[in-house]
Scaffold this motif. Structure first.
Motif, PDB file in Angstrom:
ATOM      1  N   TYR A  87       2.241  -9.255  -9.180  1.00 16.90           N
ATOM      2  CA  TYR A  87       1.544  -9.375  -7.898  1.00 16.90           C
ATOM      3  C   TYR A  87       1.771 -10.721  -7.234  1.00 16.90           C
ATOM      4  CZ  TYR A  87      -0.753  -4.956  -8.496  1.00 16.90           C
ATOM      5  OH  TYR A  87      -0.982  -3.611  -8.623  1.00 16.90           O
ATOM      6  N   ASP A 108       3.104   3.278  -1.886  1.00 15.83           N
ATOM      7  CA  ASP A 108       3.056   3.084  -3.331  1.00 15.83           C
ATOM      8  C   ASP A 108       2.042   2.063  -3.818  1.00 15.83           C
ATOM      9  OD1 ASP A 108       5.153   4.953  -3.722  1.00 15.83           O
ATOM     10  OD2 ASP A 108       6.615   3.417  -3.218  1.00 15.83           O
ATOM     11  N   THR A 109       1.279   1.452  -2.913  1.00  4.77           N
ATOM     12  CA  THR A 109       0.366   0.399  -3.375  1.00  4.77           C
ATOM     13  C   THR A 109      -0.826   0.230  -2.444  1.00  4.77           C
ATOM     14  OG1 THR A 109       0.187  -1.913  -4.064  1.00  4.77           O
ATOM     15  CG2 THR A 109       1.582  -1.474  -2.160  1.00  4.77           C
ATOM     16  N   ASP A 110      -1.938  -0.203  -3.035  1.00 10.24           N
ATOM     17  CA  ASP A 110      -3.086  -0.654  -2.256  1.00 10.24           C
ATOM     18  C   ASP A 110      -2.738  -2.032  -1.695  1.00 10.24           C
ATOM     19  OD1 ASP A 110      -4.344   1.588  -3.363  1.00 10.24           O
ATOM     20  OD2 ASP A 110      -5.436   0.418  -4.855  1.00 10.24           O
ATOM     21  N   GLU A 111      -3.515  -2.473  -0.705  1.00  8.44           N
ATOM     22  CA  GLU A 111      -3.292  -3.791  -0.104  1.00  8.44           C
ATOM     23  C   GLU A 111      -4.650  -4.475   0.058  1.00  8.44           C
ATOM     24  OE1 GLU A 111      -0.707  -5.579   3.592  1.00  8.44           O
ATOM     25  OE2 GLU A 111      -1.627  -3.622   3.856  1.00  8.44           O
ATOM     26  N   ARG A 161      -3.606   2.874  -1.014  1.00  7.23           N
ATOM     27  CA  ARG A 161      -2.216   3.295  -0.778  1.00  7.23           C
ATOM     28  C   ARG A 161      -2.190   4.550   0.082  1.00  7.23           C
ATOM     29  NH1 ARG A 161      -0.130   3.854  -6.496  1.00  7.23           N
ATOM     30  NH2 ARG A 161      -1.918   2.577  -6.859  1.00  7.23           N
ATOM     31  N   GLU A 206      -0.653  -8.267  -3.119  1.00  2.93           N
ATOM     32  CA  GLU A 206       0.105  -7.027  -3.208  1.00  2.93           C
ATOM     33  C   GLU A 206       1.278  -7.201  -4.167  1.00  2.93           C
ATOM     34  OE1 GLU A 206       0.732  -6.553   0.977  1.00  2.93           O
ATOM     35  OE2 GLU A 206       2.348  -8.000   1.032  1.00  2.93           O
ATOM     36  N   PRO A 207       1.847  -6.095  -4.654  1.00  3.38           N
ATOM     37  CA  PRO A 207       2.973  -6.205  -5.584  1.00  3.38           C
ATOM     38  C   PRO A 207       4.185  -6.891  -4.952  1.00  3.38           C
ATOM     39  CG  PRO A 207       2.078  -3.989  -5.609  1.00  3.38           C
ATOM     40  CD  PRO A 207       1.443  -4.715  -4.453  1.00  3.38           C
TER      41      PRO A 207
END
Length: 121
Positions: free
Chosen positions: A30, A48-51, A81, A99-100
Motif C-alpha cells: 500500500y 480492484d480496490t477500495d480507496e 471497490r 491505496e495499493p
C-alpha cells in the motif's frame, strides 16, 4: 534499522499541482499519497480496490450516483471497490489517499486528469 519520520505539511509544500497524487510512504503493498484538489474531478471507479480519503486540511465532497458525502479536516471515508465517484472541492483541499501500489487516479476512465501513479515527494 533507522526509521525516519515524515512531515506531511513539509511534503505538501513541495508541490502545487492539483489532482496529481504524490507518494510519501509505502507499507507492504500500500502507498500513502498526498494530493491537493480544487474544482471537479472526473467520474471514475477502481474495479480492484477500495480507496481511502483522509482530509488533512480543507473541505471536499465526493459525489456518488446515489448521493454525496461531505468531508472536512480530520474526517475520512472509504470508497468501496467498483463504486463510481467524483471528488470535488470549491477551494483547495489537502488529502491523504491510501491505496495499493500502481492505482491510477482516474481508474479506467482516463482523460486529461490522469496522473502518473509513481511520483514520490
Amino acid at each position: 534499522m533507522l526509521v525516519g519520520k515524515i512531515n506531511i505539511k513539509e511534503k505538501f509544500s513541495k508541490f502545487s499541482e492539483y489532482w496529481s497524487p504524490r507518494i510519501v510512504a509505502e507499507m507492504n503493498e500500500y502507498q500513502f499519497k498526498l494530493v491537493k484538489i480544487k474544482g471537479e474531478f472526473t467520474w471514475h471507479d477502481h474495479k480492484d480496490t477500495d480507496e481511502v480519503f483522509i482530509i488533512i486540511e480543507g473541505f471536499m465532497s465526493i459525489e456518488f450516483r446515489d448521493g454525496k458525502v461531505d468531508l472536512s479536516e480530520g474526517e475520512m471515508v472509504v470508497v468501496p471497490r467498483g463504486v463510481e465517484h467524483k471528488p470535488f472541492a470549491k477551494d483547495e483541499c489537502k488529502i491523504m489517499l491510501i491505496e495499493p501500489r500502481g492505482v491510477v487516479n482516474t481508474g479506467d476512465t482516463g482523460g486529461k486528469l490522469t496522473a502518473d501513479s509513481d511520483v514520490w515527494v
